[in-house]
Design an enzyme around this catalytic site. Structure first.
Site, PDB file in Angstrom:
ATOM      1  N   ASP A   1     -43.559 -28.611  45.450  1.00  0.00           N
ATOM      2  CA  ASP A   1     -43.066 -29.612  46.388  1.00  0.00           C
ATOM      3  C   ASP A   1     -44.130 -29.943  47.444  1.00  0.00           C
ATOM      4  OD1 ASP A   1     -40.753 -31.130  47.441  1.00  0.00           O
ATOM      5  OD2 ASP A   1     -40.865 -29.737  49.118  1.00  0.00           O
TER       6      ASP A   1
ATOM      7  N   GLU B   1     -46.379 -32.674  43.852  1.00  0.00           N
ATOM      8  CA  GLU B   1     -45.810 -33.904  44.403  1.00  0.00           C
ATOM      9  C   GLU B   1     -46.745 -34.494  45.456  1.00  0.00           C
ATOM     10  OE1 GLU B   1     -41.788 -35.428  46.737  1.00  0.00           O
ATOM     11  OE2 GLU B   1     -42.753 -33.546  47.269  1.00  0.00           O
TER      12      GLU B   1
END
Length: 644
Positions: free
Chosen positions: A356, A385
């Protein structure tokens, strides 16, 4: 009785060691009360790694006043580090290559002569590092928000010991009860659709007062949230996927934790968190924007002219007031995060990690994190990400990029936000058809910038973005075109749960709680069941069938997995793309014309399809590639030279 059983297990395991390990006697040391220590993390470790080092985090009241010792062949304490808080100890251990799996005691002796004991286990690894094969361009990934997918076990809906206890399906930001058992119950549904990998958003403990359902505010990096199930169920999910030749991808968060994390109440060092002093002095009136100048200027990672203040605002700023920003420059925290990732790879037999908020942590740490994992598991996969629509930024993070600042990321797969935007904007362009198609064409033409385009993860929507059915103005033909185009690109495709049945957030586009709506049929009182098809309308069933046909073809298509890509600039409201490998050619045609149109196929002569028979993947109809093609409907067509 429980302690006595553990004692006999310890004695048995010691007695079963080979000649290198002396048989233990039933002594005071062995019969000490087991696991007096509050925490030792990682909770166990494994033998046989390339890196033979292990750093144990020990958490126990006043443990800093003790001296640890281990008596086990092949395990040596090399260094003991004491933290700012006396309730922590960090033990650096070396595990020799000759060390065998087993259980042993770690004794902590205090100055007054008292002793506390913790039993630790070194496990054998179930498989070797090079056999961990990560996701790649042959895979198709199904992304799930577990709390909203299916409630397979109502008994775990509520844990009164946690801060958020309510189950309220009428509130998009409360917990709804989806869990691991719910995913396990429907693995066949996911497999039948044609997916080969499953990515659930985080399943670890989120003991937060509100919005704990999404999982990104982790409060224990080694514990499954009880409202999702337990570690045994997490392992079972991994096993059920492996039985079907599918992979489990774990969503991890290195940038931040949840404010309810157990260590926030008693931080080991003054620099465990970024802006820690400011936070500790202003807990009751904590405003990250005015207090510490947080920003989301991710381009400061690449910007040659960025100010130091802006760089720190991105890398050291808090993502949210409820999500303390971890300082990976602290070497103990850095080691903790890396070991945690490796522990989960081994424990679950992972097929990949999704990391993330990749550009927010310290980027040198992220290089070391990814590099350490990939060095141990050379065939593994990590996707990071980077929410940027600039391909220059996305390409910066991919392994092998020739970056001007010399940065080496070690990251195999960034996420393709630029192409996602190009697909949506290109298909929504109505006034100038070719102009819209050129956005798709030039989006793909940017692949010259990427080291390995086929390792980039592509998607049309996800758990953070407006549902594609909403973004494409609820036009089913556009949705089919977006999905079919994405699924033939030289990429790793990801589809968000419910996209196959036209789930949408039209009532409030972009609302995260609505984007993550319940999958119909996941709860026993649902009147519509998308798993069985009961109650779905004809358009939803047709979309399910469409996705299933493409994915199940894609599953066995060498041309899509690893073939040459060839496309032609948009012409007369059409865009032709070809994937070619050996005797398989896949043709993807986008047609934006409202009225029937006939095209001369001589323009595509270099592909070498003249006179060949192709089959429509969706309809099964045959087509002979001769002089022309007659397109009667707006949308997309996928043709293949394969007979089956």
């Amino acid at each position: 009785m429980k302690n006595l059983i553990l004692i006999f297990v310890v004695v048995f395991l010691f007695s079963c060691q080979n000649g290198e390990q002396k048989k233990m006697e039933f002594s005071k040391e062995v019969t000490a009360v087991i696991n007096e220590i509050e925490r030792v993390e990682p909770p166990n470790w494994f033998i046989g790694f390339k890196d033979n080092s292990l750093q144990l985090l020990v958490k126990e009241e006043n443990i800093g006043a003790s001296n640890p010792s281990i008596s086990y062949n092949g395990v040596t304490i090399e260094k003991v580090s004491r933290a700012k808080s006396n309730n922590y100890l960090f033990i650096d251990v070396r595990i020799d290559a000759s060390t065998i799996a087993g259980v042993f005691n770690i004794d902590f002796t205090f100055n007054d002569g008292t002793k506390k004991t913790h039993t630790y286990e070194l496990k054998s690894r179930e498989k070797q590092s090079d056999t961990y094969v990560g996701f790649n361009s042959s895979d198709a990934i199904y992304l799930i928000t577990p709390d909203r997918f299916a409630n397979g076990d109502e008994s775990n809906n509520i844990n009164l010991e946690l801060k958020e206890t309510a189950i309220d399906r009428s509130d998009n930001y409360k917990r709804h009860g989806g869990d691991l058992q719910g995913i396990i119950n429907h693995v066949d549904y996911i497999s039948d659709l044609g997916f080969t990998a499953v990515w659930p958003t985080p399943l670890l403990l989120n003991d937060m007062a509100e919005s704990s359902y999404h999982g990104y505010a982790i409060t224990d990096y080694y514990k499954v949230d009880s409202r999702f199930g337990n570690l045994s169920l997490y392992k079972k999910l991994a096993d059920e996927l492996r039985k079907r030749d599918m992979k489990l991808i774990m969503d991890q968060v290195a940038n931040h934790c949840g404010i309810g994390h157990w260590w926030v109440k008693d931080l080991p060092f003054d620099d465990w968190l970024n802006h820690q002093k400011n936070y500790e002095e202003n807990k009751d009136n904590w405003n990250i924007e005015t207090s510490i100048g947080s920003n989301h200027r991710r381009t400061t990672n690449q910007d040659l002219y960025a100010s130091e203040a802006d760089r720190k605002g991105n890398n050291e700023g808090w993502f949210s007031p409820k999500m303390p920003d971890l300082n990976q420059r602290n070497p103990f925290l850095a080691k903790y995060i890396i070991q945690n990732s490796i522990w989960w790879i081994e424990t679950l037999g992972l097929g990949g990690i999704r990391q993330d908020t990749y550009p927010y942590p310290d980027k040198e740490f992220m290089s070391n994190w990814a590099g350490t994992i990939m060095n141990e598991y050379p065939n593994f996969s990590i996707v990071g990400e980077e929410w940027s629509y600039n391909p220059l930024i996305v390409g910066y993070w991919q392994k092998g990029a020739n970056n001007k600042d010399g940065y080496k990321s070690n990251l195999k797969s960034p996420m393709d936000f630029p192409m996602q935007k190009a697909i949506v904007e290109g298909l929504n362009e109505e006034e100038e058809w070719d102009k819209g198609l050129i956005k798709l064409y030039e989006g793909l033409a940017n692949d010259f910038h990427y080291t390995t385009p086929k390792d980039i993860l592509i998607f049309v929507d996800n758990h953070d973005k407006t549902r594609v059915f909403t973004e494409l103005w609820q036009d089913i033909r556009k949705v089919k075109t977006a999905l079919s185009y994405m699924l033939v690109l030289p990429r790793i495709p990801q589809v968000y749960y419910g996209t196959e049945i036209l789930m949408n957030d039209t009532a409030n586009p972009g609302d995260h709680g609505l984007i993550r709506s319940d999958f119909p049929g996941g709860w026993k009182d649902d009147t519509i069941n998308a798993f069985t098809g009961e109650g779905l309308n004809e358009y939803q069933k047709d979309m399910q069938s469409f996705v299933t046909k493409i994915l199940n073809y894609r599953k066995h298509s060498a041309a899509i997995h690893d073939g040459k890509t060839l496309h032609f600039a948009p012409f007369m409201g059409t865009y032709f793309l070809f994937r070619i490998k050996d005797d398989e050619t896949v043709v993807h045609i986008i047609n934006k014309n409202e009225q029937p149109i006939t095209l001369d196929l001589k323009r595509y002569e270099e592909v070498g399809l003249s006179g060949k028979k192709l089959k429509n993947i969706i309809t099964g109809e045959d087509f002979i590639w001769n002089d022309e093609i007659h397109l009667t409907e707006k949308g997309s067509i996928i043709l293949t030279t394969k007979n089956n």
